[in-house]
Design an enzyme around this catalytic site. Structure first.
Site, PDB file in Angstrom:
ATOM      1  N   ASN A 189       2.155   9.729  -8.474  1.00 31.71           N
ATOM      2  CA  ASN A 189       3.416   9.766  -7.730  1.00 31.71           C
ATOM      3  C   ASN A 189       4.485   9.187  -8.649  1.00 31.71           C
ATOM      4  O   ASN A 189       4.497   7.989  -8.895  1.00 31.71           O
ATOM      5  CB  ASN A 189       3.268   8.919  -6.453  1.00 31.71           C
ATOM      6  CG  ASN A 189       4.588   8.745  -5.701  1.00 31.71           C
ATOM      7  OD1 ASN A 189       5.589   9.394  -6.042  1.00 31.71           O
ATOM      8  ND2 ASN A 189       4.599   7.884  -4.702  1.00 31.71           N
ATOM      9  N   GLU A 241       7.433   3.431   0.979  1.00 33.88           N
ATOM     10  CA  GLU A 241       8.834   3.267   0.555  1.00 33.88           C
ATOM     11  C   GLU A 241       9.759   4.072   1.453  1.00 33.88           C
ATOM     12  O   GLU A 241      10.884   3.649   1.729  1.00 33.88           O
ATOM     13  CB  GLU A 241       8.968   3.653  -0.930  1.00 33.88           C
ATOM     14  CG  GLU A 241       8.368   2.566  -1.819  1.00 33.88           C
ATOM     15  CD  GLU A 241       7.813   3.046  -3.155  1.00 33.88           C
ATOM     16  OE1 GLU A 241       8.107   4.177  -3.572  1.00 33.88           O
ATOM     17  OE2 GLU A 241       7.061   2.261  -3.776  1.00 33.88           O
ATOM     18  N   GLU A 295      -2.546   2.705   1.009  1.00 40.38           N
ATOM     19  CA  GLU A 295      -1.755   1.962   0.033  1.00 40.38           C
ATOM     20  C   GLU A 295      -1.237   0.673   0.674  1.00 40.38           C
ATOM     21  O   GLU A 295      -0.211   0.694   1.375  1.00 40.38           O
ATOM     22  CB  GLU A 295      -0.551   2.792  -0.419  1.00 40.38           C
ATOM     23  CG  GLU A 295      -0.911   4.107  -1.068  1.00 40.38           C
ATOM     24  CD  GLU A 295       0.185   4.604  -2.003  1.00 40.38           C
ATOM     25  OE1 GLU A 295      -0.114   4.792  -3.170  1.00 40.38           O
ATOM     26  OE2 GLU A 295       1.334   4.767  -1.556  1.00 40.38           O
TER      27      GLU A 295
HETATM   28  P1  13P Z   1       1.872   1.666  -8.251  1.00 35.98           P
HETATM   29  O1  13P Z   1       0.648   2.355  -8.806  1.00 35.98           O
HETATM   30  O2  13P Z   1       3.014   1.644  -9.221  1.00 35.98           O
HETATM   31  O3  13P Z   1       1.520   0.334  -7.673  1.00 35.98           O
HETATM   32  O4  13P Z   1       2.397   2.568  -7.033  1.00 35.98           O
HETATM   33  C1  13P Z   1       1.496   2.972  -6.064  1.00 35.98           C
HETATM   34  C2  13P Z   1       2.152   3.964  -5.177  1.00 35.98           C
HETATM   35  O5  13P Z   1       3.023   3.630  -4.389  1.00 35.98           O
HETATM   36  C3  13P Z   1       1.726   5.367  -5.297  1.00 35.98           C
HETATM   37  O6  13P Z   1       2.224   6.128  -4.240  1.00 35.98           O
END
Ligand code: 13P
Length: 251
Positions: free
Chosen positions: A10, A95, A164
């Site tokens: 992502n 997010e 996540e």
């Molecule tokens: P990171 O791997 O940068 O912690 O991000 C994870 C994420 O939000 C993937 O969608």
């Protein structure tokens, strides 16, 4: 059950056309791991060109509007994403839930709209740090899933769930492998409850600070069928190492 691990990058709001070089390197790396399914979700602006440049990997969006077209300034619909050459979309990333006020109900509608357009869906769920500390993380995440899962007839097909934990995203902190396994088992139980036997088909990805060093351990946890990778997917070198960890585990 043997499943093909699914490793998805992502890119979030990162990447201009200069990043197509990295995408090509990721595509070449993916060829070395035929037992691993790889995808990248670049910003909308790169979907079309990236699709033209890669052959081994899937290409996805990071969000999808609930309507197919209309007066929704700044939004992008499922049919547009498909037309640009993508195969899947992420929905419900924390997010977007936090910064765009996306509710479970909206995320469910987005997942259903994406599937209706013919896209695969990666549906994200995860608890905040306060929720983890309260000891109620599994209850909270399974409730989020209950509210966000698509419910149409085609819903269980081409659906992945990404767990996540919000506190693990971009922080370098990861949960205990045993906690990842426990959460993934709880997610699987919810999928089976909602979809019956079809709920066994969806892959459950772990996301949050996955990197070349910790990937093998996280991918070996119970019911972990792949990874959703943020920062470490922006370089072919680190992303390829994660593919390698998935490839080794799947042999
Ligand atoms: P990171 O791997 O940068 O912690 O991000 C994870 C994420 O939000 C993937 O969608």
């Amino acid at each position: 059950m043997s499943i093909t691990p699914y490793i998805v990058g992502n890119w979030k709001m990162n990447g201009t056309r200069a990043m197509l070089t990295e995408a090509r390197a990721i595509d070449r790396a993916a060829k070395r791991f035929p037992g691993v399914q790889v995808g990248i979700a670049p910003p909308f602006t790169l979907i079309h060109q990236l699709r033209e440049e890669v052959t081994e990997i899937g290409v996805g969006a990071q969000d999808c509007h609930v309507e197919g077209s209309g007066a929704f300034t700044g939004d992008i619909s499922g049919p547009m994403i498909l037309d640009a050459g993508a195969d899947f979309t992420i929905v419900g990333h924390s997010e977007r839930r936090a910064m765009h006020g996306e509710t479970d109900e909206l995320v469910r509608a987005k997942a259903e709209a994406a599937q209706a357009a013919g896209l695969g869906v990666i549906l994200c769920v995860g608890e905040t740090e306060a929720e983890r500390d309260s000891g109620r993380a599994e209850e909270i995440v399974t409730a989020q899933l209950e509210g966000s899962l698509p419910r149409t007839e085609r819903a269980p097909y081409k659906l992945s769930v990404a767990y996540e934990p919000v506190w693990a995203i971009g922080t370098g902190r990861v949960p205990l492998v045993s906690d990842v396994g426990a959460m993934h088992r709880a997610i699987r139980a919810k999928l089976l409850e909602v979809y019956g036997a079809d709920g066994a088909e969806s892959r459950i990805l772990y996301g949050g600070s996955v990197n070349a060093k910790n990937a093998a351990e996280l991918l070996a946890a119970d019911e972990v069928g792949g990874a959703l990778v943020g920062g470490a997917s922006l370089s072919a070198e680190s992303f390829a190492a994660i593919m390698g960890a998935a490839g080794a585990g799947s042999e």
